[in-house]
Design a protein around this motif. Structure first.
Motif, PDB file in Angstrom:
ATOM      1  N   GLN A   1       0.509  -1.207   0.096  1.00 55.88           N
ATOM      2  CA  GLN A   1       0.218   0.146   0.024  1.00 55.88           C
ATOM      3  C   GLN A   1       0.814   1.351  -0.132  1.00 55.88           C
ATOM      4  O   GLN A   1       0.189   2.416  -0.554  1.00 55.88           O
ATOM      5  N   THR A   2       2.068   1.421   0.842  1.00 55.24           N
ATOM      6  CA  THR A   2       2.713   2.798   0.870  1.00 55.24           C
ATOM      7  C   THR A   2       4.223   2.602   0.379  1.00 55.24           C
ATOM      8  O   THR A   2       4.843   1.137   0.119  1.00 55.24           O
ATOM      9  N   ALA A   3       5.269   3.361  -0.501  1.00 51.39           N
ATOM     10  CA  ALA A   3       6.278   3.608  -1.214  1.00 51.39           C
ATOM     11  C   ALA A   3       6.464   4.410  -0.958  1.00 51.39           C
ATOM     12  O   ALA A   3       5.579   6.058  -0.686  1.00 51.39           O
ATOM     13  N   LEU A   4       8.026   4.643  -0.418  1.00 46.85           N
ATOM     14  CA  LEU A   4       8.616   6.441  -0.558  1.00 46.85           C
ATOM     15  C   LEU A   4       9.566   6.455  -2.012  1.00 46.85           C
ATOM     16  O   LEU A   4      10.343   5.186  -2.309  1.00 46.85           O
ATOM     17  N   LYS A   5       9.519   7.775  -2.790  1.00 43.29           N
ATOM     18  CA  LYS A   5      10.220   8.109  -4.351  1.00 43.29           C
ATOM     19  C   LYS A   5      10.921   9.450  -3.523  1.00 43.29           C
ATOM     20  O   LYS A   5      11.090   9.899  -3.375  1.00 43.29           O
ATOM     21  N   LEU A   6      12.404   8.790  -4.701  1.00 47.19           N
ATOM     22  CA  LEU A   6      13.070   9.360  -4.931  1.00 47.19           C
ATOM     23  C   LEU A   6      13.133  10.309  -6.390  1.00 47.19           C
ATOM     24  O   LEU A   6      13.715   8.826  -6.972  1.00 47.19           O
ATOM     25  N   SER A   7      13.066  11.333  -6.384  1.00 46.41           N
ATOM     26  CA  SER A   7      13.356  11.281  -8.345  1.00 46.41           C
ATOM     27  C   SER A   7      13.979  12.899  -8.343  1.00 46.41           C
ATOM     28  O   SER A   7      14.425  13.370  -7.142  1.00 46.41           O
ATOM     29  N   GLY A   8      14.308  12.463  -9.316  1.00 51.95           N
ATOM     30  CA  GLY A   8      15.000  14.212 -10.628  1.00 51.95           C
ATOM     31  C   GLY A   8      14.132  14.433 -11.310  1.00 51.95           C
ATOM     32  O   GLY A   8      14.509  13.662 -12.155  1.00 51.95           O
ATOM     33  N   LEU A   9      14.299  15.387 -11.251  1.00 52.03           N
ATOM     34  CA  LEU A   9      13.533  16.128 -13.122  1.00 52.03           C
ATOM     35  C   LEU A   9      14.580  16.816 -13.657  1.00 52.03           C
ATOM     36  O   LEU A   9      14.950  17.867 -13.213  1.00 52.03           O
ATOM     37  N   GLY A  10      14.469  17.141 -14.733  1.00 47.29           N
ATOM     38  CA  GLY A  10      15.099  17.450 -15.676  1.00 47.29           C
ATOM     39  C   GLY A  10      14.012  18.248 -17.172  1.00 47.29           C
ATOM     40  O   GLY A  10      12.787  17.756 -17.598  1.00 47.29           O
ATOM     41  N   GLY A  11      14.390  19.716 -17.418  1.00 50.29           N
ATOM     42  CA  GLY A  11      13.546  20.339 -18.813  1.00 50.29           C
ATOM     43  C   GLY A  11      13.292  21.246 -18.891  1.00 50.29           C
ATOM     44  O   GLY A  11      14.212  21.960 -17.927  1.00 50.29           O
ATOM     45  N   LYS A  12      13.280  21.554 -19.901  1.00 50.82           N
ATOM     46  CA  LYS A  12      13.889  22.494 -20.472  1.00 50.82           C
ATOM     47  C   LYS A  12      12.181  23.697 -21.005  1.00 50.82           C
ATOM     48  O   LYS A  12      11.007  23.033 -21.776  1.00 50.82           O
ATOM     49  N   LEU A  13      11.765  24.349 -20.688  1.00 49.86           N
ATOM     50  CA  LEU A  13      10.887  25.575 -20.655  1.00 49.86           C
ATOM     51  C   LEU A  13      11.204  27.105 -21.691  1.00 49.86           C
ATOM     52  O   LEU A  13      11.912  26.977 -21.686  1.00 49.86           O
ATOM     53  N   GLU A  14      10.241  27.760 -21.875  1.00 47.99           N
ATOM     54  CA  GLU A  14      10.069  28.924 -22.606  1.00 47.99           C
ATOM     55  C   GLU A  14       9.770  29.945 -22.094  1.00 47.99           C
ATOM     56  O   GLU A  14       8.214  29.777 -22.290  1.00 47.99           O
ATOM     57  N   ASN A  15      10.096  31.000 -22.064  1.00 45.85           N
ATOM     58  CA  ASN A  15       9.168  32.010 -21.049  1.00 45.85           C
ATOM     59  C   ASN A  15       8.500  32.554 -21.895  1.00 45.85           C
ATOM     60  O   ASN A  15       9.017  33.304 -23.332  1.00 45.85           O
ATOM     61  N   ARG A  16       7.021  32.468 -22.589  1.00 41.84           N
ATOM     62  CA  ARG A  16       6.380  33.492 -23.314  1.00 41.84           C
ATOM     63  C   ARG A  16       6.941  34.749 -23.543  1.00 41.84           C
ATOM     64  O   ARG A  16       6.610  35.353 -25.002  1.00 41.84           O
ATOM     65  N   PRO A  17       6.470  35.584 -22.611  1.00 39.63           N
ATOM     66  CA  PRO A  17       6.344  36.742 -23.099  1.00 39.63           C
ATOM     67  C   PRO A  17       8.456  37.388 -23.755  1.00 39.63           C
ATOM     68  O   PRO A  17       8.648  38.263 -24.645  1.00 39.63           O
ATOM     69  N   THR A  18       9.558  36.703 -23.085  1.00 36.21           N
ATOM     70  CA  THR A  18      10.677  36.972 -23.645  1.00 36.21           C
ATOM     71  C   THR A  18      11.550  36.004 -24.368  1.00 36.21           C
ATOM     72  O   THR A  18      11.896  36.855 -25.056  1.00 36.21           O
ATOM     73  N   LYS A  19      10.622  34.776 -24.842  1.00 35.18           N
ATOM     74  CA  LYS A  19      10.875  34.043 -25.765  1.00 35.18           C
ATOM     75  C   LYS A  19      11.910  33.467 -25.447  1.00 35.18           C
ATOM     76  O   LYS A  19      13.374  32.865 -26.282  1.00 35.18           O
ATOM     77  N   ILE A  20      12.452  33.666 -24.375  1.00 29.05           N
ATOM     78  CA  ILE A  20      13.724  32.739 -23.471  1.00 29.05           C
ATOM     79  C   ILE A  20      13.518  31.563 -23.152  1.00 29.05           C
ATOM     80  O   ILE A  20      12.421  30.641 -22.166  1.00 29.05           O
ATOM     81  N   ASP A  21      14.172  30.281 -23.793  1.00 29.53           N
ATOM     82  CA  ASP A  21      14.484  29.235 -23.168  1.00 29.53           C
ATOM     83  C   ASP A  21      15.430  28.538 -22.252  1.00 29.53           C
ATOM     84  O   ASP A  21      16.127  29.696 -22.027  1.00 29.53           O
ATOM     85  N   TYR A  22      15.049  28.128 -20.744  1.00 30.36           N
ATOM     86  CA  TYR A  22      15.512  27.742 -19.588  1.00 30.36           C
ATOM     87  C   TYR A  22      15.539  26.762 -19.367  1.00 30.36           C
ATOM     88  O   TYR A  22      14.647  26.006 -19.356  1.00 30.36           O
ATOM     89  N   GLN A  23      16.645  26.381 -18.050  1.00 30.25           N
ATOM     90  CA  GLN A  23      16.489  24.951 -18.098  1.00 30.25           C
ATOM     91  C   GLN A  23      15.779  25.144 -15.912  1.00 30.25           C
ATOM     92  O   GLN A  23      15.932  25.647 -15.701  1.00 30.25           O
ATOM     93  N   PHE A  24      15.541  23.386 -15.967  1.00 31.25           N
ATOM     94  CA  PHE A  24      14.540  23.049 -15.026  1.00 31.25           C
ATOM     95  C   PHE A  24      14.901  22.387 -14.771  1.00 31.25           C
ATOM     96  O   PHE A  24      15.223  21.790 -14.872  1.00 31.25           O
ATOM     97  N   LEU A  25      15.162  21.782 -12.827  1.00 26.46           N
ATOM     98  CA  LEU A  25      15.947  20.950 -12.149  1.00 26.46           C
ATOM     99  C   LEU A  25      14.534  20.771 -10.874  1.00 26.46           C
ATOM    100  O   LEU A  25      14.158  21.535 -10.106  1.00 26.46           O
ATOM    101  N   LYS A  26      14.435  19.450 -11.004  1.00 30.45           N
ATOM    102  CA  LYS A  26      13.710  18.825  -9.407  1.00 30.45           C
ATOM    103  C   LYS A  26      14.078  18.103  -8.988  1.00 30.45           C
ATOM    104  O   LYS A  26      13.824  16.758 -10.069  1.00 30.45           O
TER     105      LYS A  26
END
Length: 163
Positions: A53-78
């Motif tokens: 029924q229960t689990a503990l999860k450790l994860s890493g997420l990486g992404g690339k997003l675009e800021n719409r008003p400035t058209k700047i692409d940037y990296q995101f890490l979680k």
């Protein structure tokens, strides 16, 4: 991002020999939204199952997003630590709730007060074929962070393998 994935893999490998029947690995890809910014992401994670029924999860997420008003692409890490609680299941479908904490970092290309911050995650997880070693599913996670430039929403499809 590559260093983070390598660090997560090196941290997780020793656990595979300790309790193989209680460990599962997961990889997912999907959409990531921060306010009006949109982009893709990839996530790697490892779960330790305390019970069915229960689990503990450790994860890493990486992404690339675009800021719409400035058209700047940037990296995101979680980097996240989640508790998963199964609340309903049948032979082919399993429904879980997620709750946890995360550390997030946004590349310095955006004019933000803080580029590193912590957040509170809540979400749902639907796993198809939970009784087999391989699982497929979808996940929806919303993150609340006071310093973030907007609401953070992650929608991913995942593949998992239980050792």
């Amino acid at each position: 991002m590559k260093k983070t994935i390598l660090t997560l893999a090196l941290f997780a490998l020793p656990f595979l020999g300790i309790a193989q029947s209680k460990i599962s690995a997961e990889t997912s890809v999907g959409n990531l939204n921060i306010g009006k910014d949109r982009g893709g992401n990839i996530e790697l994670g490892i779960n330790y199952h305390f019970s069915e029924q229960t689990a503990l999860k450790l994860s890493g997420l990486g992404g690339k997003l675009e800021n719409r008003p400035t058209k700047i692409d940037y990296q995101f890490l979680k980097i996240s630590l989640h508790a998963e609680q199964k609340i309903g299941s049948s032979e082919h479908i399993e429904f879980s709730l997620l709750f946890g904490f995360s550390y997030m970092s946004i590349e310095n290309k955006l004019p933000l007060d803080k580029n590193n911050f912590t957040g509170l995650d809540i979400g749902t997880n639907i796993n198809f074929y939970p009784k087999s070693k391989w699982g497929l599913g979808i996940k929806l996670v919303s993150t609340y962070a006071y310093e973030a430039p907007g609401g953070i929403l992650q929608a991913n499809g995942f593949v998992s393998y239980r050792f």
